[in-house]
Enzyme design. Structure first.
Site, PDB file in Angstrom:
ATOM      1  N   HIS A 306      34.434  30.342  22.493  1.00  0.00           N
ATOM      2  CA  HIS A 306      34.771  30.164  23.949  1.00  0.00           C
ATOM      3  C   HIS A 306      33.951  28.995  24.524  1.00  0.00           C
ATOM      4  O   HIS A 306      32.649  28.962  23.694  1.00  0.00           O
ATOM      5  CB  HIS A 306      34.407  31.620  24.797  1.00  0.00           C
ATOM      6  CG  HIS A 306      34.974  31.730  26.003  1.00  0.00           C
ATOM      7  ND1 HIS A 306      34.512  30.826  27.199  1.00  0.00           N
ATOM      8  CD2 HIS A 306      36.226  32.228  26.304  1.00  0.00           C
ATOM      9  CE1 HIS A 306      35.189  31.123  28.101  1.00  0.00           C
ATOM     10  NE2 HIS A 306      36.366  31.979  27.850  1.00  0.00           N
ATOM     11  N   ASP A 363      40.952  37.464  24.209  1.00  0.00           N
ATOM     12  CA  ASP A 363      42.271  37.770  23.413  1.00  0.00           C
ATOM     13  C   ASP A 363      42.149  38.612  22.053  1.00  0.00           C
ATOM     14  O   ASP A 363      43.477  38.790  21.545  1.00  0.00           O
ATOM     15  CB  ASP A 363      42.909  36.286  23.095  1.00  0.00           C
ATOM     16  CG  ASP A 363      43.186  35.618  24.368  1.00  0.00           C
ATOM     17  OD1 ASP A 363      44.029  36.176  25.237  1.00  0.00           O
ATOM     18  OD2 ASP A 363      42.612  34.326  24.742  1.00  0.00           O
TER      19      ASP A 363
HETATM   20  N1  ACO Z   1      37.478  29.742  14.693  1.00  0.00           N
HETATM   21  C1  ACO Z   1      36.729  28.722  13.996  1.00  0.00           C
HETATM   22  N2  ACO Z   1      35.817  27.795  14.292  1.00  0.00           N
HETATM   23  C2  ACO Z   1      35.873  27.675  15.444  1.00  0.00           C
HETATM   24  C3  ACO Z   1      36.382  28.569  16.448  1.00  0.00           C
HETATM   25  C4  ACO Z   1      37.396  29.446  16.099  1.00  0.00           C
HETATM   26  N3  ACO Z   1      37.865  30.349  16.701  1.00  0.00           N
HETATM   27  N4  ACO Z   1      36.170  27.951  17.830  1.00  0.00           N
HETATM   28  C5  ACO Z   1      35.309  27.232  17.753  1.00  0.00           C
HETATM   29  N5  ACO Z   1      35.213  26.970  16.282  1.00  0.00           N
HETATM   30  C6  ACO Z   1      34.072  25.932  15.723  1.00  0.00           C
HETATM   31  C7  ACO Z   1      34.656  24.272  15.791  1.00  0.00           C
HETATM   32  O1  ACO Z   1      35.381  24.169  14.792  1.00  0.00           O
HETATM   33  C8  ACO Z   1      33.471  23.502  15.961  1.00  0.00           C
HETATM   34  O2  ACO Z   1      32.844  23.701  14.681  1.00  0.00           O
HETATM   35  P1  ACO Z   1      31.906  22.212  14.315  1.00  0.00           P
HETATM   36  O3  ACO Z   1      30.760  22.300  15.137  1.00  0.00           O
HETATM   37  O4  ACO Z   1      31.631  22.367  12.667  1.00  0.00           O
HETATM   38  O5  ACO Z   1      33.004  21.148  14.675  1.00  0.00           O
HETATM   39  C9  ACO Z   1      32.530  24.427  16.741  1.00  0.00           C
HETATM   40  O6  ACO Z   1      32.926  26.005  16.458  1.00  0.00           O
HETATM   41  C10 ACO Z   1      32.587  24.351  18.308  1.00  0.00           C
HETATM   42  O7  ACO Z   1      33.938  24.374  18.665  1.00  0.00           O
HETATM   43  P2  ACO Z   1      34.599  23.320  19.657  1.00  0.00           P
HETATM   44  O8  ACO Z   1      36.085  23.179  19.509  1.00  0.00           O
HETATM   45  O9  ACO Z   1      33.803  22.408  20.135  1.00  0.00           O
HETATM   46  O10 ACO Z   1      34.743  24.427  21.015  1.00  0.00           O
HETATM   47  P3  ACO Z   1      35.234  24.398  22.234  1.00  0.00           P
HETATM   48  O11 ACO Z   1      34.470  24.875  23.354  1.00  0.00           O
HETATM   49  O12 ACO Z   1      35.880  22.967  22.607  1.00  0.00           O
HETATM   50  O13 ACO Z   1      36.629  25.488  22.325  1.00  0.00           O
HETATM   51  C11 ACO Z   1      37.947  27.369  22.163  1.00  0.00           C
HETATM   52  C12 ACO Z   1      36.642  26.753  22.764  1.00  0.00           C
HETATM   53  C13 ACO Z   1      39.018  26.395  22.381  1.00  0.00           C
HETATM   54  C14 ACO Z   1      38.094  28.792  22.814  1.00  0.00           C
HETATM   55  C15 ACO Z   1      37.689  27.524  20.757  1.00  0.00           C
HETATM   56  O14 ACO Z   1      36.694  28.621  20.522  1.00  0.00           O
HETATM   57  C16 ACO Z   1      38.844  28.092  20.162  1.00  0.00           C
HETATM   58  O15 ACO Z   1      39.832  27.099  19.543  1.00  0.00           O
HETATM   59  N6  ACO Z   1      39.124  29.529  19.936  1.00  0.00           N
HETATM   60  C17 ACO Z   1      40.234  29.778  19.178  1.00  0.00           C
HETATM   61  C18 ACO Z   1      41.456  29.952  20.446  1.00  0.00           C
HETATM   62  C19 ACO Z   1      41.224  30.962  21.406  1.00  0.00           C
HETATM   63  O16 ACO Z   1      40.848  32.202  21.061  1.00  0.00           O
HETATM   64  N7  ACO Z   1      41.512  30.845  22.507  1.00  0.00           N
HETATM   65  C20 ACO Z   1      41.369  31.725  23.696  1.00  0.00           C
HETATM   66  C21 ACO Z   1      40.007  31.327  24.488  1.00  0.00           C
HETATM   67  S1  ACO Z   1      39.502  32.481  25.678  1.00  0.00           S
HETATM   68  C22 ACO Z   1      40.941  32.042  26.798  1.00  0.00           C
HETATM   69  O17 ACO Z   1      41.527  30.861  27.053  1.00  0.00           O
HETATM   70  C23 ACO Z   1      41.366  33.214  27.732  1.00  0.00           C
END
Ligand code: ACO
Length: 439
Positions: A306, A363
């Protein structure tokens, strides 16, 4: 303003003073709105990772501590004692309603559940397998055309009416889009039923048999909607505010919010979680193999991570418990629940997830509740949209009342070609450099 309310920025030997803004929960922000006019500088923050776009009194999230409050009330207390409709009133109007206010609003929701008969024809225009999120967004936007007086809200009564129409009709539209997609006759709303009961009636009753949900099913659906009701400046809420900032009407603004919610990184994640669990269940890969693929960054673990929470999302805790209780009371054995728990446990012991502070989000368990309620997977983001409707309205209205509102118009750092002269077609030798690459 004394010195503790001023920050100093030094760039290329020039000093600039920036006001410090403090929130009621101790959050501190730099007001950079005048930065460009005093210095020529802009700030660059792709994805708005560190940009506050407004001050808001609706929801408070402390991602480090895993805290969520609506209008000051902890989500755990609302989940235990409140209902979706009461919480919707809290979000939009700012306070918990009295008994009389709650009753009056409940009656209004009942009265407003029907759609104009002409609007019903819209459903016939969509292809049978049209995604219900597309239908929901299109029909919500069209709804505004039936209420021209509500396209500009000038007084309390108009606001009450617009709020009741949207919160009530979103469930009718959601249910009708489902009926359309499965080729079943439309079941009209029944105002004598409660909010959730009426929705399940429109979803699942058939002309020859009424759907009678259990109390546990109704409570679980109500809780699902309640915990989704708001979450400060998320992607869809920011979209509603962005669209509303141009003075676009409430119907158009929330319709845009539905589109933003549809993406798999936002409200589309709940269905993606179920696909993942199903694939593991079907033997496509084991939990451990799946985790390894995530760690190789082949894809993300949906329902995890998140932007704000760097701790357990409190909504995930509530929904996990709700899913377990619901499956128990309905005596449903859903193998996907065991897989979800194994996946969570494995991820949370792995340094990849620990070091990035990736925890289950709202989720991760919500889809298991919806499955138990027999809601089809392509309706999952629609269910999220139904829950989020009060939050979108509350934010749109908060912004609508903001005397200092300016149209949202971010800046950019331009990295394209410098000025060059137009080349006639017969003089062009170079192939197009256009490339397509998708991460
Ligand atoms: N699985 C694996 N790795 C992840 C995940 C994940 N779900 N989420 C983040 N990461 C990793 C990224 O690859 C990144 O790694 P790095 O530092 O090696 O490059 C690091 O964690 C930071 O990730 P960001 O993309 O910078 O995080 P951001 O804050 O931009 O994204 C998000 C947040 C979109 C929710 C992300 O965690 C994600 O894609 N999760 C999966 C989708 C999801 O569950 N969405 C629902 C969110 S809650 C909602 O909207 C109600």
């Amino acid at each position: 303003m004394d010195n503790k309310d001023i920050a100093t920025l030094i760039v290329d030997g020039h000093t600039y003073k920036l006001p410090i803004i403090r929130g009621t929960e101790g959050e501190v922000g730099l007001d950079i709105s005048m930065l460009r006019s005093i210095s020529g500088l802009i700030t660059l923050d792709p994805g708005y990772v560190n940009t506050g776009v407004c001050s808001s009194a609706i929801s408070f999230v402390d991602g480090e501590k895993g805290i969520l409050r609506y209008r000051g009330y902890p989500i755990e207390q609302l989940a235990q004692h409140s209902s979706f409709v009461e919480t919707a009133m809290l979000l939009v109007y700012g306070e918990l309603p009295t008994h009389a206010e709650r009753t009056a609003f409940g009656n209004m929701l009942g009265d407003q559940a029907l759609l104009h008969e002409d609007l019903m024809h819209h459903f016939e225009g969509f292809p049978p397998h049209g995604h219900p999120m597309a239908i929901l967004s299109a029909v919500i936007n069209s709804l505004g055309t039936y209420y021209p007086d509500l396209l500009q809200i000038d007084n309390k009564n108009e606001l009450y009416l617009a709020v009741a129409k949207l919160i009530s009709k979103v469930r009718t539209i959601a249910a009708f889009s489902y009926r359309k997609s499965v080729g079943r006759p439309i079941i009209y709303p029944d105002p004598s039923r409660s909010y959730c009961e009426n929705f399940l009636h429109m979803m699942f009753s058939v002309p020859y048999k009424e759907h009678v949900p259990s109390d546990e099913a109704l409570r679980a659906l109500d809780l699902f909607l309640l915990v989704h009701a708001d979450h400060e400046q998320n992607c869809s809420c920011s979209t509603v505010r962005m669209v509303g900032s141009s003075d676009a009407n409430l119907f158009a603004s929330v319709s845009a919010g539905i589109c933003a919610l549809w993406g798999r990184l936002h409200g589309g994640a709940n269905s993606a979680v179920i696909h993942t669990l199903q694939n593991i269940h079907d033997g496509d890969y084991s939990v451990q193999e799946y985790i390894e693929m995530v760690k190789r960054k082949e894809f993300r673990l949906m329902g995890f991570g998140h932007r704000i929470y760097k701790n357990y999302d409190p909504r995930a805790k509530i929904l996990k418990e709700c899913a377990i209780n619901l499956l128990n009371t309905l005596t449903i054995k859903d193998p996907l629940l065991d897989i979800a728990m194994e996946l969570q446990e494995t991820a949370m012991q792995d340094d990849f997830f620990i070091s990035r502070k990736l925890y289950p989000n709202v989720d991760f368990y919500s889809g298991l509740i919806l499955r138990a309620l027999e809601i089809p997977v392509n309706m999952f983001p629609v269910m999220f949209a139904m829950g989020r409707m009060p939050g979108w309205i509350a934010h749109w209205f908060e912004q609508y009342q903001d005397q200092g509102l300016r149209i949202h118009r971010p800046r950019q750092i331009y990295i394209g070609q410098n000025e060059r002269d137009y080349i006639a077609m017969d003089k062009r030798t170079q192939q197009s450099t256009f490339q397509f690459q998708r991460a």
